[in-house]
Design a protein around this motif. Structure first.
Motif, PDB file in Angstrom:
ATOM      1  N   PRO A 285     -36.502   0.121 -36.524  1.00 41.24           N
ATOM      2  CA  PRO A 285     -35.052   0.003 -36.708  1.00 41.24           C
ATOM      3  C   PRO A 285     -34.641  -0.850 -37.896  1.00 41.24           C
ATOM      4  N   HIS A 286     -35.478  -1.798 -38.316  1.00 35.76           N
ATOM      5  CA  HIS A 286     -35.159  -2.636 -39.475  1.00 35.76           C
ATOM      6  C   HIS A 286     -34.919  -1.784 -40.722  1.00 35.76           C
ATOM      7  N   LYS A 287     -35.518  -0.626 -40.764  1.00 39.14           N
ATOM      8  CA  LYS A 287     -35.386   0.269 -41.908  1.00 39.14           C
ATOM      9  C   LYS A 287     -34.020   0.943 -41.958  1.00 39.14           C
ATOM     10  N   PHE A 288     -33.310   1.020 -40.820  1.00 36.80           N
ATOM     11  CA  PHE A 288     -32.114   1.850 -40.751  1.00 36.80           C
ATOM     12  C   PHE A 288     -30.826   1.065 -40.514  1.00 36.80           C
ATOM     13  N   TRP A 289     -30.806   0.165 -39.526  1.00 33.67           N
ATOM     14  CA  TRP A 289     -29.543  -0.379 -39.037  1.00 33.67           C
ATOM     15  C   TRP A 289     -29.316  -1.817 -39.473  1.00 33.67           C
ATOM     16  N   GLY A 290     -29.523  -2.070 -40.760  1.00 33.46           N
ATOM     17  CA  GLY A 290     -29.233  -3.374 -41.317  1.00 33.46           C
ATOM     18  C   GLY A 290     -30.404  -4.332 -41.226  1.00 33.46           C
ATOM     19  N   ASP A 326     -27.510  -2.646 -50.119  1.00 33.28           N
ATOM     20  CA  ASP A 326     -27.054  -1.768 -49.040  1.00 33.28           C
ATOM     21  C   ASP A 326     -25.820  -2.382 -48.388  1.00 33.28           C
ATOM     22  N   VAL A 327     -24.873  -1.535 -48.035  1.00 35.88           N
ATOM     23  CA  VAL A 327     -23.672  -1.966 -47.317  1.00 35.88           C
ATOM     24  C   VAL A 327     -23.509  -1.077 -46.091  1.00 35.88           C
ATOM     25  N   HIS A 328     -23.352  -1.715 -44.912  1.00 34.13           N
ATOM     26  CA  HIS A 328     -23.178  -1.004 -43.652  1.00 34.13           C
ATOM     27  C   HIS A 328     -21.839  -1.379 -43.016  1.00 34.13           C
ATOM     28  N   GLN A 329     -21.163  -0.381 -42.484  1.00 34.50           N
ATOM     29  CA  GLN A 329     -19.992  -0.621 -41.648  1.00 34.50           C
ATOM     30  C   GLN A 329     -20.332  -0.126 -40.247  1.00 34.50           C
ATOM     31  N   PHE A 330     -20.325  -1.041 -39.274  1.00 30.27           N
ATOM     32  CA  PHE A 330     -20.782  -0.722 -37.928  1.00 30.27           C
ATOM     33  C   PHE A 330     -19.606  -0.621 -36.959  1.00 30.27           C
ATOM     34  N   PHE A 331     -19.664   0.416 -36.115  1.00 31.62           N
ATOM     35  CA  PHE A 331     -18.724   0.584 -35.007  1.00 31.62           C
ATOM     36  C   PHE A 331     -19.529   0.916 -33.748  1.00 31.62           C
ATOM     37  N   SER A 332     -18.922   0.696 -32.605  1.00 34.21           N
ATOM     38  CA  SER A 332     -19.510   1.196 -31.371  1.00 34.21           C
ATOM     39  C   SER A 332     -19.308   2.707 -31.308  1.00 34.21           C
ATOM     40  N   ALA A 333     -19.933   3.358 -30.327  1.00 30.32           N
ATOM     41  CA  ALA A 333     -19.745   4.800 -30.175  1.00 30.32           C
ATOM     42  C   ALA A 333     -18.289   5.141 -29.892  1.00 30.32           C
ATOM     43  N   ALA A 334     -17.556   4.197 -29.285  1.00 29.62           N
ATOM     44  CA  ALA A 334     -16.130   4.401 -28.998  1.00 29.62           C
ATOM     45  C   ALA A 334     -15.238   3.930 -30.137  1.00 29.62           C
ATOM     46  N   SER A 335     -15.803   3.666 -31.293  1.00 28.58           N
ATOM     47  CA  SER A 335     -15.080   3.317 -32.526  1.00 28.58           C
ATOM     48  C   SER A 335     -14.457   1.928 -32.527  1.00 28.58           C
ATOM     49  N   PHE A 338     -17.621  -3.371 -35.016  1.00 22.90           N
ATOM     50  CA  PHE A 338     -18.608  -4.436 -34.851  1.00 22.90           C
ATOM     51  C   PHE A 338     -18.599  -5.397 -36.039  1.00 22.90           C
ATOM     52  N   GLY A 339     -18.450  -4.862 -37.260  1.00 22.35           N
ATOM     53  CA  GLY A 339     -18.480  -5.703 -38.440  1.00 22.35           C
ATOM     54  C   GLY A 339     -19.134  -5.014 -39.623  1.00 22.35           C
ATOM     55  N   THR A 340     -19.298  -5.779 -40.693  1.00 19.06           N
ATOM     56  CA  THR A 340     -19.833  -5.272 -41.961  1.00 19.06           C
ATOM     57  C   THR A 340     -21.020  -6.114 -42.396  1.00 19.06           C
ATOM     58  N   GLU A 341     -22.050  -5.448 -42.895  1.00 16.11           N
ATOM     59  CA  GLU A 341     -23.244  -6.141 -43.375  1.00 16.11           C
ATOM     60  C   GLU A 341     -23.575  -5.705 -44.799  1.00 16.11           C
ATOM     61  N   ALA A 342     -23.967  -6.670 -45.627  1.00 22.05           N
ATOM     62  CA  ALA A 342     -24.444  -6.393 -46.983  1.00 22.05           C
ATOM     63  C   ALA A 342     -25.842  -6.974 -47.135  1.00 22.05           C
ATOM     64  N   GLY A 359     -34.854 -11.465 -50.280  1.00 25.06           N
ATOM     65  CA  GLY A 359     -33.605 -10.821 -49.930  1.00 25.06           C
ATOM     66  C   GLY A 359     -32.601 -11.789 -49.350  1.00 25.06           C
ATOM     67  N   TYR A 360     -31.339 -11.384 -49.410  1.00 26.12           N
ATOM     68  CA  TYR A 360     -30.252 -12.144 -48.800  1.00 26.12           C
ATOM     69  C   TYR A 360     -29.309 -11.151 -48.123  1.00 26.12           C
ATOM     70  N   SER A 361     -28.903 -11.479 -46.890  1.00 30.39           N
ATOM     71  CA  SER A 361     -28.001 -10.622 -46.127  1.00 30.39           C
ATOM     72  C   SER A 361     -26.848 -11.440 -45.577  1.00 30.39           C
ATOM     73  N   HIS A 362     -25.699 -10.787 -45.502  1.00 30.15           N
ATOM     74  CA  HIS A 362     -24.498 -11.437 -44.969  1.00 30.15           C
ATOM     75  C   HIS A 362     -23.815 -10.481 -44.002  1.00 30.15           C
ATOM     76  N   PHE A 363     -23.461 -11.008 -42.818  1.00 27.92           N
ATOM     77  CA  PHE A 363     -22.806 -10.198 -41.797  1.00 27.92           C
ATOM     78  C   PHE A 363     -21.449 -10.805 -41.475  1.00 27.92           C
ATOM     79  N   MET A 364     -20.401  -9.996 -41.591  1.00 28.02           N
ATOM     80  CA  MET A 364     -19.049 -10.414 -41.214  1.00 28.02           C
ATOM     81  C   MET A 364     -18.715  -9.731 -39.893  1.00 28.02           C
ATOM     82  N   SER A 365     -18.762 -10.499 -38.817  1.00 26.91           N
ATOM     83  CA  SER A 365     -18.622  -9.930 -37.483  1.00 26.91           C
ATOM     84  C   SER A 365     -17.185  -9.998 -36.990  1.00 26.91           C
ATOM     85  N   THR A 366     -16.910  -9.238 -35.941  1.00 26.31           N
ATOM     86  CA  THR A 366     -15.593  -9.198 -35.321  1.00 26.31           C
ATOM     87  C   THR A 366     -15.647  -9.886 -33.957  1.00 26.31           C
ATOM     88  N   ASP A 367     -14.477 -10.164 -33.407  1.00 25.85           N
ATOM     89  CA  ASP A 367     -14.409 -10.741 -32.068  1.00 25.85           C
ATOM     90  C   ASP A 367     -14.986  -9.794 -31.023  1.00 25.85           C
TER      91      ASP A 367
END
Length: 400
Positions: A285-290, A326-335, A338-342, A359-367
């Protein structure tokens, strides 16, 4: 003529974890440590027979007291046999591979060696391999037991060590069929998990019977430019619940000249409750989801399912250097957001056998991500960081 090869690997990785896997509560201090993988791999090949053996030791620097000849904590003993297998030719197009081995198929989404993890992943299994006129067919199976029993087949999974990418227990048995022709492949995999009852003190008593889970689907890859995947999961969860779940994935990679490539894609896994939560099995999963491993790796996220919309860019000015963003925008299946990761990475080949990567990664999470039903982190920080520096030394010691 018989051939013998011997290679080694020493891979150190220093990490700064300031919210890796899940956001930290406000006021929590970041962690810094260095882990090390030390491997020795031997291979032997002669007409009709191949042998593979890999021993490895995985430790954190300082884990052991420097004046004793054992590890400080028995559970941290990182020396193990990673691979020990033999492959024999039954006929020209049919081979049998048996023993401890890595299972790596397609893009490693469902079956991979999880090489990013210092200890990796392996299976004790038997694999029948057939290849003819462009067709590839693999039939594999595994049956786990804790020891040489005098009677019965009760299997007690080792607690505290999740066996797959979604934190489930180790399977009792596993069977799979893989068929591939050119750009298209088909997978059917069944894994069984020991049933159990729970006593008044919440201690599990394992039984000889098992729940059966099945996963099947197709993977398509055209010239590594277009990638499509669709999988359906059914049967029962490891906890015995009826299961109906799915994974869909699509990506397009475009080269801009010889030095730069860009990729856009989307991954979708069902969720919302356990009976509809797709489990990505035994992949990487490290290869795909951030790179910060928020989903299907470090800590759970409430069986919410995942939507991952991503853009990836890679610049390679020479054969030795590469830089990726890489930039990811994450949502749950119900939309729900979750937040954004770079993720920013860079690597350089210092020598034929020596590579350096950081490498350096930053995650901006939601409530919503940190709420009790998802990550469940009280008073969580909204910004998380992770950084690493890895030195990979992998020489070929002998080949004859």
């Amino acid at each position: 003529m018989a051939q013998f090869s011997l290679s080694a690997q020493l891979r150190t990785r220093t990490e700064l974890r300031d919210g890796q896997g899940a956001p930290l509560p406000a006021g929590a201090k970041p962690a810094v440590f260095t882990s090390q993988r030390s491997r020795l791999t031997a291979g032997y090949a002669m007409p009709g027979l191949k042998l593979g053996l890999t021993v490895q030791d995985v430790r954190v620097w300082g884990q052991d007291a420097s004046t004793i000849n054992r590890v400080t904590t028995a559970d941290n003993n990182g020396f193990m046999l990673h691979e020990a297998w033999a492959e024999i030719d039954i006929v020209d197009s049919l081979q049998l591979k048996v023993g401890r081995q890595e299972l790596v198929y397609d893009d490693s989404r469902l079956l991979g060696n999880l090489d990013w993890l210092q200890q990796g992943r392996r299976h004790d299994a038997a694999l029948l391999k057939f290849r003819h006129t462009g067709w590839v067919l693999h039939l594999g199976g595994a049956f786990n037991q804790n020891k040489e029993n005098s009677s019965g087949t009760v299997y007690s999974p080792v607690t505290g060590y999740p066996a797959n990418t979604n934190g489930s227990q180790q399977y009792k048995s596993l069977e799979f069929l893989y068929v591939q022709k050119k750009s298209l492949s088909f997978l059917f995999l069944a894994d069984q998990f020991s049933k159990y009852t729970t006593d008044s003190t919440n201690v599990k008593k394992w039984q000889s019977s098992a729940y059966n889970r099945m996963t099947t689907g197709l993977f398509y890859s055209w010239k590594k430019r277009i990638t499509l995947a669709a999988y359906y999961q059914f049967g029962h969860t490891p906890a015995g619940e009826n299961l109906s779940a799915a994974l869909l994935s699509a990506a397009y990679l475009h080269p801009f000249g010889t030095r730069f490539t860009a990729e856009a894609g989307i991954d979708y896994t069902t969720g919302g409750k356990a009976v509809s939560a797709f489990d990505p099995l035994y992949g990487t999963p490290h290869k795909f989801w951030g790179a910060m491993d928020y989903f299907y790796v470090a800590s759970g996220f409430g069986n919410k399912g995942l939507q991952d919309y991503y853009l990836k860019g890679k610049y390679k000015p020479s054969a030795k250097w590469s830089v990726g963003l890489d930039v990811h925008q994450f949502f749950s299946a119900a939309s729900y957001n979750f937040g954004t990761e770079a993720d920013l990475t860079a690597s350089v080949q210092l020598h034929k056998f020596v590579g350096l990567e950081g490498g350096y990664s930053h995650f901006m999470s939601t409530d919503y991500l940190t709420s009790p039903g998802v990550k469940n982190v009280a008073n969580a920080r909204s910004n998380s960081n992770w950084a690493y520096l890895s030195l990979n030394i992998k020489p070929e010691l002998f080949s004859k």
